[in-house]
Each structure stands twice: as structure tokens, then as C-alpha cells.
Motif scaffolding. Structure first.
Motif, PDB file in Angstrom:
ATOM      1  N   ASP A   1      -5.192   9.477   4.207  1.00 46.32           N
ATOM      2  CA  ASP A   1      -3.869   9.530   3.585  1.00 46.32           C
ATOM      3  C   ASP A   1      -4.000   9.350   2.077  1.00 46.32           C
ATOM      4  OD1 ASP A   1      -1.118   9.914   3.645  1.00 46.32           O
ATOM      5  OD2 ASP A   1      -0.648   7.809   4.035  1.00 46.32           O
TER       6      ASP A   1
ATOM      7  N   GLU B   1       0.081   4.900   8.199  1.00 51.56           N
ATOM      8  CA  GLU B   1      -0.617   3.601   8.207  1.00 51.56           C
ATOM      9  C   GLU B   1      -0.420   2.842   9.514  1.00 51.56           C
ATOM     10  OE1 GLU B   1       1.324   4.725   5.807  1.00 51.56           O
ATOM     11  OE2 GLU B   1       0.125   4.790   3.967  1.00 51.56           O
TER      12      GLU B   1
ATOM     13  N   LYS C   1      -1.368  13.180   7.800  1.00 56.71           N
ATOM     14  CA  LYS C   1      -0.440  14.274   7.487  1.00 56.71           C
ATOM     15  C   LYS C   1      -1.261  15.477   7.045  1.00 56.71           C
ATOM     16  CE  LYS C   1       2.336  11.754   4.570  1.00 56.71           C
ATOM     17  NZ  LYS C   1       3.429  11.530   3.583  1.00 56.71           N
TER      18      LYS C   1
ATOM     19  N   SER D   1       4.513   7.587   7.772  1.00 58.22           N
ATOM     20  CA  SER D   1       4.160   6.254   8.285  1.00 58.22           C
ATOM     21  C   SER D   1       2.792   6.252   8.964  1.00 58.22           C
ATOM     22  CB  SER D   1       5.225   5.742   9.259  1.00 58.22           C
ATOM     23  OG  SER D   1       6.472   5.691   8.629  1.00 58.22           O
TER      24      SER D   1
HETATM   25 MG    MG Z   1       3.000   7.203   3.815  1.00 52.98          MG
END
Ligand code: MG
Ligand code: PRP
Length: 207
Positions: free
Chosen positions: A155, A142, A116, A140
Motif C-alpha cells: 500500500d 491495513e 488496492k 482500509s
Molecule cells: Mg488506505
């Protein structure tokens, strides 16, 4: 009547930020967690609170739509916004990491990193002299190494539950993160007295 506009990140840290303000006697009578309202005034009408997406807080403050902002260091770094960072509120403590399926990074000319936070990812790997390609995701993250979308991720890790439950390992720690107070550069000059007062009472509230 000159009030300060405060942009506050919606989501995880909103409640603790509001409590922090309560501790220094700044109350927003109309505020409750389920409310869909985005603008609130404190009892003494000194502060106008606007709720925005965390990722947008630095933009509101940089552009002067808000005088000050309360937001995570993650979003400040990623936005590269030209604002003053004045105070560490020590809420929402977590860290930026590189994670993946293996214990260490494989030797590859170019690694694909899902995040992100592509700016953070690029800066981190640039420092190491490792060239990367980024895949920008909005959540999401991962999942990306599990499904072959990326080699690794950059992250946030807080409890570690998300990476653990998805069988990933932390390979490198990049930087500690927490909620910060940021200030628009022009506002800091034009509303200096109000802003300094606000910062000082926040500081004493943190002690
Ligand atoms: Mg997350
Ligand atoms: C954040 C972050 C990690 C997780 C870290 O995701 O991106 O996935 O929380 O917390 P943990 O270490 O306590 O598990 P978030 O829940 O905001 O969801 P999203 O990434 O899908 O937006």
C-alpha cells in the motif's frame, strides 16, 4: 476552436493541482471545492477540465477521451496504460511499501498479499522470486493482516499514520510516488503545439 481536454484526479491532490494551474495563469472560474460539477472550462477556453476518479485517469488518457491527465504514479503503474509520462509535478509525494505485523517477511512458499494495487504487488514479489496470491481490496487495506485476510499488504504510505495507528511496520520500500502529467500518444502528435506549450508553462511554474 481546439482545446485540450485535461483529466484531473478527484480527491487528495485535486486542490494542489488546481493551484499549480492557477500559478501558470490557468483559471477555472466556475470551480470550487464543494461543487459537484465534473466539467470546467478555463477562462480562455483553451482547456476543458474533467474530474474523474484517480484510478480512471490513465484510462481516459490512454483511450483519448482526455488528451492529458494529472494523476499519481501509483495509478499509472497499476493501470499499465500506454501513455507518455511527461512531467513529475512533485505533488502528493508518498511511497509504495510492503507492510505487516512483523519486522520481516516470513518464509512461506506462497504469501497472501492484500492491496488496492495487485499489479504492483505481483511485479514486486516476482522480482524477488517470491510467489504470492493477491487479495484485491478497495480501501482500509491495513485491516487485512489484522483480521487474517492476508499475510502482508502492499500500500501507500504518506505520513505513516495509518500503518502506525494499526500497529503495522514497513518491511520493504518499493517505489517513490508523486503526481505526474501523462499525455495520450495520438494527441501528442495531433495537438503537439498546444500540449508542448502547456507542458512548458507547467515546467516553468514548477521552477
Ligand atoms: Mg488506505
Ligand atoms: C491511503 C493509503 C494509506 C494511507 C496512507 O488510504 O491507502 O492507507 O492513505 O497515508 P498515511 O501514511 O498518511 O496514513 P486512504 O486514506 O486513501 O483510504 P483508503 O485506503 O481506505 O481508500
Amino acid at each position: 476552436m481546439s482545446y485540450i481536454t485535461l483529466a484531473l484526479a478527484k480527491g487528495r491532490t485535486a486542490k494542489s493541482s488546481i493551484s499549480l494551474l492557477k500559478n501558470i495563469d490557468i483559471h477555472f472560474p466556475g470551480f470550487h471545492e464543494e461543487s459537484r460539477k465534473l466539467v470546467f472550462y478555463d477562462k480562455e477556453e483553451k482547456i476543458k477540465l474533467v474530474f474523474v476518479k484517480a484510478v480512471d485517469v490513465p484510462t481516459y488518457v490512454e483511450k483519448g477521451a482526455a488528451d492529458i491527465g494529472i494523476v499519481g504514479k501509483d495509478n499509472i503503474l497499476e493501470s499499465q496504460a500506454d501513455v507518455y509520462e511527461m512531467l513529475d509535478l512533485k505533488l502528493g509525494k508518498c511511497k509504495f511499501v510492503v507492510a505487516g505485523k512483523s519486522q520481516q517477511l516470513e518464509e512461506k512458499q506462497k504469501l497472501t498479499i492484500a492491496s488496492k494495487y495487485p499489479v504492483i504487488a505481483i511485479k514486486h514479489f516476482q522480482k524477488k522470486g517470491q510467489s504470492i496470491e493477491t487479495v484485491k481490496l478497495n480501501g482500509s487495506v491495513e485491516l487485512a493482516p489484522l483480521i487474517g485476510l492476508a499475510d502482508y499488504i502492499v500500500d501507500i504510505v504518506e505520513t505513516g499514520n495509518t500503518i502506525n495507528e494499526n500497529g503495522l511496520t514497513i518491511i520493504e520500500e518499493i517505489e517513490d510516488i508523486s503526481t505526474r502529467l501523462i499525455v495520450n500518444k495520438a494527441s501528442f502528435a495531433t495537438k503537439s503545439e498546444n500540449i508542448r506549450q502547456f507542458i512548458n508553462s507547467l515546467k516553468s511554474g514548477l521552477e
